[in-house]
Every structure is written in C-alpha cells, then in structure tokens.
Design an enzyme around this catalytic site. Structure first.
Site, PDB file in Angstrom:
ATOM      1  N   LYS A  92     -26.317 -12.028   3.137  1.00  0.00           N
ATOM      2  CA  LYS A  92     -27.721 -11.956   3.549  1.00  0.00           C
ATOM      3  C   LYS A  92     -27.841 -10.904   4.635  1.00  0.00           C
ATOM      4  CE  LYS A  92     -31.922 -13.729   3.725  1.00  0.00           C
ATOM      5  NZ  LYS A  92     -32.401 -12.451   3.194  1.00  0.00           N
ATOM      6  N   GLN A 113     -24.317  -8.602  11.465  1.00  0.00           N
ATOM      7  CA  GLN A 113     -25.018  -9.644  10.704  1.00  0.00           C
ATOM      8  C   GLN A 113     -24.116 -10.853  10.428  1.00  0.00           C
ATOM      9  OE1 GLN A 113     -28.334  -8.459   9.590  1.00  0.00           O
ATOM     10  NE2 GLN A 113     -28.774 -10.630   9.419  1.00  0.00           N
ATOM     11  N   LYS A 116     -24.293 -12.948  13.601  1.00  0.00           N
ATOM     12  CA  LYS A 116     -25.673 -13.404  13.800  1.00  0.00           C
ATOM     13  C   LYS A 116     -25.987 -14.550  12.838  1.00  0.00           C
ATOM     14  CE  LYS A 116     -28.640 -10.145  13.820  1.00  0.00           C
ATOM     15  NZ  LYS A 116     -29.690  -9.135  13.620  1.00  0.00           N
ATOM     16  N   LYS A 128     -25.626  -5.810   4.729  1.00  0.00           N
ATOM     17  CA  LYS A 128     -26.729  -4.919   5.093  1.00  0.00           C
ATOM     18  C   LYS A 128     -26.764  -3.793   4.072  1.00  0.00           C
ATOM     19  CE  LYS A 128     -29.863  -4.479   8.369  1.00  0.00           C
ATOM     20  NZ  LYS A 128     -30.565  -5.462   9.182  1.00  0.00           N
ATOM     21  N   GLY A 167     -36.000  -7.134   4.581  1.00  0.00           N
ATOM     22  CA  GLY A 167     -36.450  -5.872   5.166  1.00  0.00           C
ATOM     23  C   GLY A 167     -35.717  -5.531   6.450  1.00  0.00           C
ATOM     24  N   ASP A 168     -35.961  -4.344   6.924  1.00  0.00           N
ATOM     25  CA  ASP A 168     -35.479  -3.874   8.236  1.00  0.00           C
ATOM     26  C   ASP A 168     -36.340  -2.634   8.527  1.00  0.00           C
ATOM     27  OD1 ASP A 168     -33.090  -4.226  10.279  1.00  0.00           O
ATOM     28  OD2 ASP A 168     -33.174  -2.091   9.923  1.00  0.00           O
ATOM     29  N   THR A 211     -39.003 -12.534  13.797  1.00  0.00           N
ATOM     30  CA  THR A 211     -38.016 -11.899  14.685  1.00  0.00           C
ATOM     31  C   THR A 211     -38.594 -11.727  16.090  1.00  0.00           C
ATOM     32  OG1 THR A 211     -37.132 -10.765  12.764  1.00  0.00           O
ATOM     33  CG2 THR A 211     -36.407  -9.958  14.905  1.00  0.00           C
ATOM     34  N   ASN A 242     -42.454  -4.039  13.382  1.00  0.00           N
ATOM     35  CA  ASN A 242     -42.554  -5.478  13.150  1.00  0.00           C
ATOM     36  C   ASN A 242     -42.066  -6.294  14.356  1.00  0.00           C
ATOM     37  OD1 ASN A 242     -40.727  -7.949  12.085  1.00  0.00           O
ATOM     38  ND2 ASN A 242     -42.646  -7.843  10.951  1.00  0.00           N
ATOM     39  N   SER A 385     -35.747 -16.148   7.101  1.00  0.00           N
ATOM     40  CA  SER A 385     -35.452 -15.737   5.728  1.00  0.00           C
ATOM     41  C   SER A 385     -34.739 -16.864   4.993  1.00  0.00           C
ATOM     42  CB  SER A 385     -34.538 -14.507   5.725  1.00  0.00           C
ATOM     43  OG  SER A 385     -35.293 -13.342   5.921  1.00  0.00           O
TER      44      SER A 385
END
Ligand code: NDP
Length: 453
Positions: A92, A113, A116, A128, A167-168, A211, A242, A385
């Site tokens: 993810k 990630q 995290k 990622k 997304g990012d 976020t 965002n 998410s």
C-alpha cells in the site's frame, strides 16, 4: 558484530548498489541509525539479517508509458512501482506524478511507507510508485490518456489483496478516477484496487482531508503530552496542496492561527490568517499560482522563490510557534531550522514525507524543539485509505464523522506508540527513534516469523 558496524556496512552497500539515489540513502541512514538501541538489545534482527533484507525492495517495476498528446504526438514517460515489503499485509502506498520522480525518490518513499504503515496498527505493507509525467499544464484529455497508458502496465501488478495504490503529489481525485476506470476496463473487475476514489464509486468520506487533519491531531497529542495545546498558536505551513489545505482547515478548528502557505513558485504570509476559501479556490478549483492570493488579499505578503534566503525557504523565516512542512522532501534546511529555533518555534510537525534535510534533522534533535517525523505525523492518509479498503470489502459507506473519529483515534494511537517506544528506549519524546523502532519491530518480527521469503 556491533550494530553500528553492521549499519555502516549496509549503508556502504546501498551507496554502491543504488548510485545517485540520494533520498533513498538519506531515508535509510535515518532509519537504520535510529534502530541502534533496539539492535543492541535484541540480537535476533542482526542474526536473521533483517537489515540486509529490509533495505531491498521485494520487487521494483519500471515501465515505459507511451501516450498521445492533444496534437497527436506520441509522448513517453517512465512509470514505477516499488513493492517494498509485504510482511504485514498487501502493498500500500501512493503514486506520485511529478517531473522529479525517479527510482531513488520512489524507493525513499516506499521505504518510509513500510514503517509508516506498520505504525498505523493496520495490516498494510509498504510500496510507492509514480511517474516523471507532469500533470501541470496538460489538458484533462492528456491526463486521462496518460493515466490510461500508465494503468495499462500497472494493472498486471496490483489487486485488492495484492497492492493497492493511492494518490500523492500530482495524483488527486481526477487521476485516481482515470486510473480506476482503466483498471476496470482491463480486468472487468469493480474492486477496491485504488484508494482516494470518488464517493459515488467506493471512496471513503474524509479520505481527502485525512492526511492534513491527521497531522494536526498528531500535533495536538504531542503538545498535550507536554501540557500544551494548539489553541492560539501561530502556525506556518508550507505547500498548498492536499495536505497543506486540510492542515490549515483543521488548525482553525483547534483555535490555532495558520499564517502561511507556499507552492513551487513562492510563499504567502498572511498575518491575520490564511483565507481558506480563497486558497481552495486558487489551488483546488483554478489551479493557479499563489501570486493570485496576494492580488486578492493586499495585506498578504508574497515572496517569489527568487527572493528566498540563501540556503533556505521564506516560509520558515516567518516567526511561528509551530511549523508544518507539508510540501515536499528536503524543503526545510539547516539554515531554516536555526531560524525557526531563534524565532521560538516549539514543534516541527512533518506533514510531507522527509521534508527535513539530514543536517537540519540532526540539529533539531539536539535542540529543545519537539519534532514529529512524517512517518508518524502524516500517517492519517494511509490509515484512512485502509478504512476505505475495509468499507469496500464490506460494501459499506461510513459517515464523515465515523471516519473522522476513527482517524482521530488512530492518530492518538500512533502518537502513543511512538512516544511509549521512545520512553522504553530511554529517549523520551524522541519520536524519530520511537516511530522507527516501533514500525521496524512489527515488520521485522513478522519477517522472522515468515522465514526466508
Ligand atoms: P499535492 O500535489 O496536493 O501538493 C503538493 C504541494 O507541494 C503543492 O503546493 C506544490 O506546489 C508543492 N510542491 C511540490 N513539489 C515542490 C517542490 N519541489 N518545491 C516546492 N513546492 C513543491 O501533494 P500532497 O499535498 O498530497 O503531498 C504533499 C506532501 O505530503 C508530499 O511529501 C507527500 O508525499 C506527502 N503525503 C501526502 C499524503 C496524501 O494523502 N496526499 C499522505 C502522506 C504524505 P505546486 O502546486 O506549485 O506544484
């Protein structure tokens, strides 16, 4: 072998095998060094070669993306998906579309990630991806054709139990829509293979906000631990995407005063507080430069990048109580850190991924300023998410309030985990150590359980 020597060996190996991947090296260095107290206490991790294994992605996919622009010319970009670690769950992590994207950037983001995702307490592995495609200046049709071409390769490697991108930077609701549409067309499956989806077709309420809101919840928890809170605090925020927008929104709800935002062209300082409605209109609707903000609010000061201080960024030179770097990696330098300290900043709360340079981080950790690392403070996005995945699996849709309450609880737990771990290892409040050790331990123990896969 002592842990420090082993870490040096592994960092040398990374340098040799991943030349030019500076951000990945930086992220690995920060994580590995902070693990020393754990490695010295528990010999299993070195005995089982966990460090050697964890710094190598399980799989890196690099592919060509050909797409046709509006004048009928074929354009080519590079696409990436780095599936870093699946010890605790399916991969993810977001997709970034930005001209600076390369394998080193994707690997640094994927590596971060892993830890995290582990910190969220949810069962999600780390990954990622992205492309050096720049959505800026492209028509909607060009973005659609690019997304379709990108997904025409990516779909072979993802799935709702395998790898669930999101997304990012440069990948918002529009891009997720085009990517999802193409996945569905190619596979014939309507499944929760992406998160950040539209509310009519499987998206979660409060994902867009998660976020930024999560970053503010984290900051409040951190301050509360030191008998302080956000109320009345002057906050500087970088970025105007965002994460930045929803950080600003939530800061107002906590009674704080967000006084800045920035983009790749300049910084806005608005002493009486950022006008959120104007900001959203400029960035979310019209996709304009922040210069437009200053023309609408003549009492706001706009500093273009060409006027930034040497080795620094205008946004961190505005006096504040709390700084929320929420734009991109390495956007807060040693010079910036020193100015923040001089101006009385009490907390740096990372909304972006690795926004603080290695030198600045070293300085901050020696100072009295509190520091919330991104892998803990910005984990609200990926956590929500995962809530979207849960809703998809049970074909449910929770209310905004339900999701927000869960997000708040998750952020509280992430803070507690990182903080308690820092106490366990005799460095109370050092959340770099606390977050890295807590995330690593969960993943590493799972890798040991699962053997030599
Ligand atoms: P957006 O694309 O929505 O916004 C990015 C913002 O950062 C824009 O204001 C952009 O300016 C600015 N920016 C991007 N690159 C640069 C650069 N090189 N120099 C200066 N400014 C730059 O992205 P997000 O808000 O989603 O992401 C921001 C950060 O948060 C990233 O580090 C991301 O990895 C991280 N993050 C995001 C999550 C999410 O859920 N979205 C989750 C966890 C972390 P401009 O508009 O001019 O390009």
């Amino acid at each position: 072998m002592p842990s420090s020597k082993k870490i040096e060996e592994i960092l040398d190996y990374i340098k040799e095998c991943s030349p030019g991947q500076d951000e990945f090296y930086q992220a690995s260095q920060e994580v590995l060094y902070s693990l020393r107290p754990l490695l010295n206490e528990d010999s299993r991790y070195l005995e089982q070669n966990i460090l050697e294994r964890i710094v190598v992605p399980e799989r890196s996919i690099i592919f060509r993306v050909n797409w046709v622009d509006d004048v009928g010319k074929i354009q080519t970009n590079l696409g990436y998906r780095v599936q870093f670690n699946s010890a605790i769950g399916p991969y993810k992590g977001g997709l970034r579309f930005h001209p600076t994207v390369n394998l080193g950037i994707v690997k640094f983001l994927g590596f971060e990630q892993i830890f995290k995702n582990a910190l969220t307490g949810l069962q999600i592995g780390g990954a990622k991806g992205g492309s050096n495609f720049d959505p800026k200046g492209k028509s909607d049709n060009e973005v659609m054709r690019f997304c379709q071409a990108f997904m025409s390769e990516l779909y072979k490697h993802i799935g709702n139990k395998r790898d669930v991108p999101a997304g990012d930077i440069g990948v918002g609701a529009r891009e997720i829509g085009y990517l999802f549409g193409q996945y569905k067309k190619l596979t014939g499956e309507f499944e929760g293979v992406l998160t950040g989806k539209g509310l009519n077709w499987g998206g979660s309420k409060a994902r867009k906000e998660a976020t930024g809101y999560g970053s503010v919840y984290f900051a409040e928890n951190f301050l509360n631990a030191y008998d302080n809170d956000l109320k009345g605090k002057r906050c500087t925020i970088s970025g105007s995407g965002n994460v930045a927008i929803y950080t600003i929104e939530k800061l107002y709800e906590f009674g704080a005063l967000p006084i800045s935002c920035s983009d790749s062209r300049g910084t806005i300082y608005h002493e009486k507080g950022i006008d959120l409605e104007t900001l959203k209109a400029i960035k979310e609707i019209n996709h304009e430069s922040l210069e437009a903000y200053a023309s609408l609010h003549t009492d706001a000061i706009y500093t273009p990048v060409s006027h930034y201080p040497t080795d620094g960024h205008a946004v961190w030179h505005i006096a504040c109580d709390i700084a929320f770097p929420s734009a991109t990696q390495n956007e807060l330098t040693l010079t910036d850190a020193k100015v923040l300290e001089k101006n009385g900043c009490i907390l740096i709360n990372e909304g972006a991924n690795m926004p603080t340079t290695a030198e600045a981080l070293e300085y901050i950790r020696e100072s009295k300023m509190l520091f919330a690392p991104g892998k803990a403070a910005n984990a609200g996005g990926v956590a929500t998410s995962q809530l979207e995945m849960s809703q998809n699996a049970s074909m449910a849709q929770w209310s905004f309030e339900e999701v927000d309450i869960k997000l708040r609880t998750i952020m509280q737990n992430i803070f507690k985990t990182a903080y308690d771990t820092s106490v366990e290892f005799d460095c109370e409040g050092d959340l770099v150590t606390g977050a890295n050790i807590a995330g690593f331990r969960k993943v590493a123990d799972s890798m040991i359980d699962q053997g030599s896969v």
